[in-house]
Write an enzyme that holds these catalytic residues in place. Structure first.
Site, PDB file in Angstrom:
ATOM      1  N   SER A 252     -28.277  41.304 -54.987  1.00  0.00           N
ATOM      2  CA  SER A 252     -29.634  41.500 -55.472  1.00  0.00           C
ATOM      3  C   SER A 252     -29.809  42.937 -55.932  1.00  0.00           C
ATOM      4  O   SER A 252     -29.184  43.357 -56.908  1.00  0.00           O
ATOM      5  CB  SER A 252     -30.641  41.098 -54.392  1.00  0.00           C
ATOM      6  OG  SER A 252     -31.859  40.709 -54.997  1.00  0.00           O
TER       7      SER A 252
ATOM      8  N   LYS B 151     -32.979  31.894 -54.280  1.00  0.00           N
ATOM      9  CA  LYS B 151     -33.489  33.125 -53.669  1.00  0.00           C
ATOM     10  C   LYS B 151     -34.167  32.766 -52.359  1.00  0.00           C
ATOM     11  O   LYS B 151     -35.390  32.715 -52.240  1.00  0.00           O
ATOM     12  CB  LYS B 151     -34.466  33.825 -54.618  1.00  0.00           C
ATOM     13  CG  LYS B 151     -34.686  35.294 -54.252  1.00  0.00           C
ATOM     14  CD  LYS B 151     -33.408  36.087 -54.445  1.00  0.00           C
ATOM     15  CE  LYS B 151     -33.619  37.563 -54.175  1.00  0.00           C
ATOM     16  NZ  LYS B 151     -32.375  38.326 -54.286  1.00  0.00           N
TER      17      LYS B 151
END
Length: 632
Positions: free
Chosen positions: A426, A207
């Site tokens: 996401s 991430k």
């Protein structure tokens, strides 16, 4: 009454109405707007009386230039109004383009296509859908000719679908290969006196949205996933080019690494183009292939611009819409449609970053998109829903609000098919994961199942650079947390980390439920890592490869609908209405900055930082793509 007189009469009527209501500011704006429109079309040699609304003639060549941005959903009036120039800014809707290519393949008036892509750019997935549509057109038996003065890499990839590719004798092909670059803000923020506290989900090593605030270069995990992305991108793009030009992928790579196309003659010798020709020679070739001659321009083939083919009356339609808006009315339509059995598929367009609130056509507002899904669920005439997603993600909370409506749709017995475009990453994946079936493009960027939070502290900036000091009183230990000038630390930071972990666990639980996987299996492929659509299919995050039309067909089949109608939701923002909002200041800051010359490489990163720093409190925890991609 002639169109010109109708136009003047409409303008006069609207102007009087504005004057009577006293809206002097809007009056000035409308005058500038009409002047801008008239000047813009006059510069192109357009006569308002004859240029619009003409019949399409036999032997027309559809001229595709792709000189306007490609958007997911086009408007029937195919332009918006620029804030700074008050002139029309054209756009091309992918949904319209796909349908128009099918229509053109069957249209006897269309002889073929002249593809002049020039400086085309965009994400590989949407461009891939466009190229596939052109390939289907060619498969109908009609021809495509590509010609350009200069080809960028993306433009050449698109043009390689043609039967023949031609280049201007003094032109060139700018093909340097595939790469991705990320901008890092750490040193800039340090110099400004802004301290960044970063939190992210457990083991969310991939991430990497937080990396620009913590590092000056790519982490190994980020480098790994970016390399995998561009390898998949080039597999499609380079594979298409090599196949079309009769090369092996290795030969193509060798030419690119050697920068072998240094002259038009090099491009011809190496087989990248089929000939070098000037524009007059191109027109002669088109007429040899069956194109009609343009009666207004001797020795020129009859070219038909895309906008005129999609809607020959688009300018007149815009003026009608403008008049209706100014007079406060509604367009004429059938308001007495009787409700009946399900007969339509609703396509809900979710485009842009995800945030709480209303949003617009370029931003996914949870209120607006959840409302559109709810409208489809409650409409008895809608039998199935396609959720068209093109989003890097955003607010985790807003994503969950939208996800809930997809679950309620399924519980209501209406099939939901997700159709992923360039990005469904996401939060974009979050809102898709409950769908009965998920389609992606091979080069769609998806996954990125992870969570992060950015907690900025501008205390040093305010004290050392601006001269501000802070003091106060409090009854509770953490009352001043998140005040914006003191870094979050200690127990408060631990509490935020716990919240982020809970959101991440909820995210992977949603995915596990939607995809029929265990939470552990999802966690193994999550941790914030991005995947291409092809790779996502192999690991179970996507069901198959397909475009928007494939998604609509499957949704109809699942609902048992034959020849269904299409309902597009949410209602598109009218270009005139959007301009008024922009004019009132919603996007004024950006427009003024650009007008002052603050744009390009400087303005882009600053806007990215600003978007995170000004997020509302409920949107501080983000499920967002790790970066903004610039793909060569």
């Amino acid at each position: 009454m002639s169109f010109g007189k109708q136009f003047l009469a409409s303008l006069l009527g609207s102007t009087l109405a504005l004057f009577v209501t006293g809206t002097l500011l809007i009056f000035v704006f409308v005058g500038a707007l009409i002047g801008g429109l008239t000047s813009a079309f006059a510069e192109k040699g357009a006569d308002l009386e004859t240029e619009f609304g003409v019949d399409i003639e036999d032997g027309s060549v559809l001229h595709l230039t792709f000189d306007a941005p490609m958007v997911e959903r086009g408007m029937e009036v195919p332009f918006t109004i620029g804030f700074g120039s008050l002139e029309p800014e054209t756009q091309m809707g992918l949904n319209h383009f796909l349908a128009d290519m099918e229509r053109a393949a069957e249209d006897e008036r269309i002889e073929g296509i002249l593809l002049q892509a020039d400086m085309l750019s965009g994400y590989p997935s949407m461009l891939g859908e466009v190229r596939d549509a052109l390939a289907k057109f060619k498969a109908s038996g009609k021809w495509i000719v590509a010609w350009s003065e200069v080809y960028t890499q993306s433009a050449y990839w698109m043009s390689s679908v043609a039967d023949a590719v031609y280049l201007h004798p003094e032109g060139g092909i700018d093909m340097r290969g595939m790469g991705i670059e990320t901008t890092f803000y750490k040193r800039m923020l340090e110099d400004l006196g802004v301290e960044m506290t970063i939190v992210r989900g457990p083991d969310n090593a991939y991430k990497s949205a937080v990396e620009p605030y913590l590092r000056e270069n790519l982490s190994e995990a980020n480098r790994e996933q970016l390399t995998a992305l561009i390898e998949d991108f080039w597999s499609r793009m380079g594979g298409d080019i090599a196949t079309a030009r009769g090369m092996t992928p290795a030969e193509l790579d060798g030419h690119i690494n050697a920068l072998a196309m240094r002259s038009p003659q090099n491009a011809l010798t190496l087989g990248f183009v089929d000939g070098l020709m000037y524009e007059d020679e191109l027109h002669a070739l088109l007429m040899e292939k069956g194109a009609a001659e343009d009666e207004n321009e001797e020795s020129h083939a009859l070219l038909l611009g895309y906008n005129k083919y999609h809607n020959p009356d688009f300018f007149e339609d815009f003026i009608t819409t403008l008049q209706v808006e100014l007079e406060g009315g509604e367009p004429e339509g059938d308001d007495d449609v009787e409700e009946g059995e399900a007969s339509a598929v609703a396509v809900v367009f979710a485009v842009g970053g995800i945030e709480s609130g209303k949003g617009d056509d370029a931003t996914i507002g949870s209120e607006r998109i959840a409302g559109a899904l709810r409208e489809a669920r409650l409409d008895p005439e809608v039998g199935a829903v396609v959720l068209r997603v093109n989003s890097p993600g955003g607010s985790a909370l807003a994503s969950d609000v939208i996800w809930r409506e997809t679950v309620l749709l399924k519980e209501a017995g209406k099939p939901v098919v997700a159709s992923m475009s360039d990005l469904a990453a996401s939060g974009g994946y979050y809102i898709s994961c409950a769908a009965d079936h998920i389609f992606a493009q091979p080069n769609t960027i998806t996954g990125s199942i992870g969570v992060f939070g950015v907690l900025p502290s501008a205390g040093k900036l305010m004290r050392d650079r601006i001269g501000l000091d802070f003091d106060g009183v409090k009854l509770h230990e953490h009352a001043d947390v998140m005040n914006g000038h003191t870094p979050v630390q200690g127990e408060a930071l631990a509490a935020i980390n716990e919240g982020v972990t809970n959101i991440y666990n909820g995210f992977i639980a949603r995915v596990a439920e939607g995809r029929g996987m265990t939470v552990e299996a999802v966690d193994d492929i999550a941790r914030g890592r991005v995947w291409t659509g092809q790779d996502a299919m192999e690991i179970g995050l996507v069901d198959g490869m397909g475009d928007l039309q494939d998604a609509v067909a499957l949704a109809a089949e699942m609902a048992g609908l034959t020849d269904p109608g299409l309902v597009e939701l949410p209602k598109a923002v009218d270009p005139f209405e959007q301009f008024i909002e922009d004019f009132a200041g919603i996007t004024a800051a950006k427009a003024l900055a650009q007008a002052a010359g603050i744009e390009g490489d400087i303005m882009g990163p600053l806007l990215e930082v600003e978007a995170l720093l000004t997020a509302s409190p409920q949107d501080r925890i983000q499920a967002r793509l790790p970066y903004t991609l610039r793909i060569n």
